[in-house]
Design a protein around this motif. Structure first.
Motif, PDB file in Angstrom:
ATOM      1  N   TYR A 121       0.824  -1.215   0.000  1.00 15.09           N
ATOM      2  CA  TYR A 121       0.000   0.000   0.000  1.00 15.09           C
ATOM      3  C   TYR A 121       0.858   1.264   0.000  1.00 15.09           C
ATOM      4  CZ  TYR A 121      -4.166  -2.812   1.073  1.00 15.09           C
ATOM      5  OH  TYR A 121      -5.205  -3.714   1.033  1.00 15.09           O
ATOM      6  N   VAL A 122       1.893   1.297   0.829  1.00 13.64           N
ATOM      7  CA  VAL A 122       2.747   2.484   0.915  1.00 13.64           C
ATOM      8  C   VAL A 122       3.444   2.726  -0.425  1.00 13.64           C
ATOM      9  CG1 VAL A 122       4.756   3.520   2.047  1.00 13.64           C
ATOM     10  CG2 VAL A 122       3.030   2.339   3.416  1.00 13.64           C
ATOM     11  N   GLN A 123       3.918   1.659  -1.053  1.00 15.03           N
ATOM     12  CA  GLN A 123       4.559   1.776  -2.374  1.00 15.03           C
ATOM     13  C   GLN A 123       3.571   2.366  -3.380  1.00 15.03           C
ATOM     14  OE1 GLN A 123       7.790   0.456  -3.448  1.00 15.03           O
ATOM     15  NE2 GLN A 123       7.397   1.335  -5.453  1.00 15.03           N
ATOM     16  N   GLN A 124       2.339   1.837  -3.402  1.00  9.60           N
ATOM     17  CA  GLN A 124       1.328   2.320  -4.345  1.00  9.60           C
ATOM     18  C   GLN A 124       0.974   3.781  -4.072  1.00  9.60           C
ATOM     19  OE1 GLN A 124      -1.636  -0.678  -3.460  1.00  9.60           O
ATOM     20  NE2 GLN A 124      -1.193  -1.799  -5.355  1.00  9.60           N
ATOM     21  N   LEU A 125       0.839   4.145  -2.804  1.00  8.01           N
ATOM     22  CA  LEU A 125       0.489   5.525  -2.459  1.00  8.01           C
ATOM     23  C   LEU A 125       1.633   6.475  -2.789  1.00  8.01           C
ATOM     24  CD1 LEU A 125      -1.420   4.970   0.895  1.00  8.01           C
ATOM     25  CD2 LEU A 125      -2.363   5.338  -1.389  1.00  8.01           C
TER      26      LEU A 125
END
Length: 145
Positions: A121-125
């Motif tokens: 999620y952090v990578q995508q955000l």
């Protein structure tokens, strides 16, 4: 608990997407849907990202963007920059800041996922934040059910 969706859009596109989400439809375009969290957890992530890139203390509070939707919030520029910097920030001896932020976020109370899922999620955000273009008047938006 519902879900939170984070996406890049212009103001008018964000309002259309919010209306679609509020009526139970799907938003058009790219976005990251995270089940089981609210806008509060996104603000926590902003604080962690800011601290990781040595930009702590900035305003990472999401703000209502239009009276047409109580569920649609705008991500402040400082948080957008901090998230985007997670992709390229280099720190001496501190390891991968993106992994560190994901681990800290996943360790928060009542988070519905572990560090591995949080990292995704952090990578995508961070990638979404990096795609925000002030010249095309886009911003990062959060919609929570």
């Amino acid at each position: 608990m519902g879900f939170t969706e984070i996406f890049v859009a212009t103001h008018s596109e964000a309002l259309k997407r919010a209306a679609a989400l509020e009526s139970g439809g799907a938003g058009s375009g790219e976005g990251v849907r995270i089940p089981g969290i609210s806008d509060f957890e996104i603000e926590q992530l902003g604080d962690f990202a800011g601290a990781a890139v040595h930009a702590g203390g900035a305003d990472y509070e999401l703000a209502m963007v239009d009276v047409a939707s109580d569920s649609l919030l705008g991500v402040p520029p400082a948080m957008v920059r901090a998230l985007a910097e997670l992709l390229s920030y280099e720190s001496e001896g501190e390891g991968d800041v993106l992994d560190d932020v994901a681990e800290r976020w996943a360790a928060e109370e009542d988070m519905p996922f572990g560090a591995d899922e949080a990292r995704t999620y952090v990578q995508q955000l961070a990638e979404l934040a990096g795609s925000v273009d002030e010249n095309s008047r886009t911003g990062l938006y959060v919609w929570s059910s």
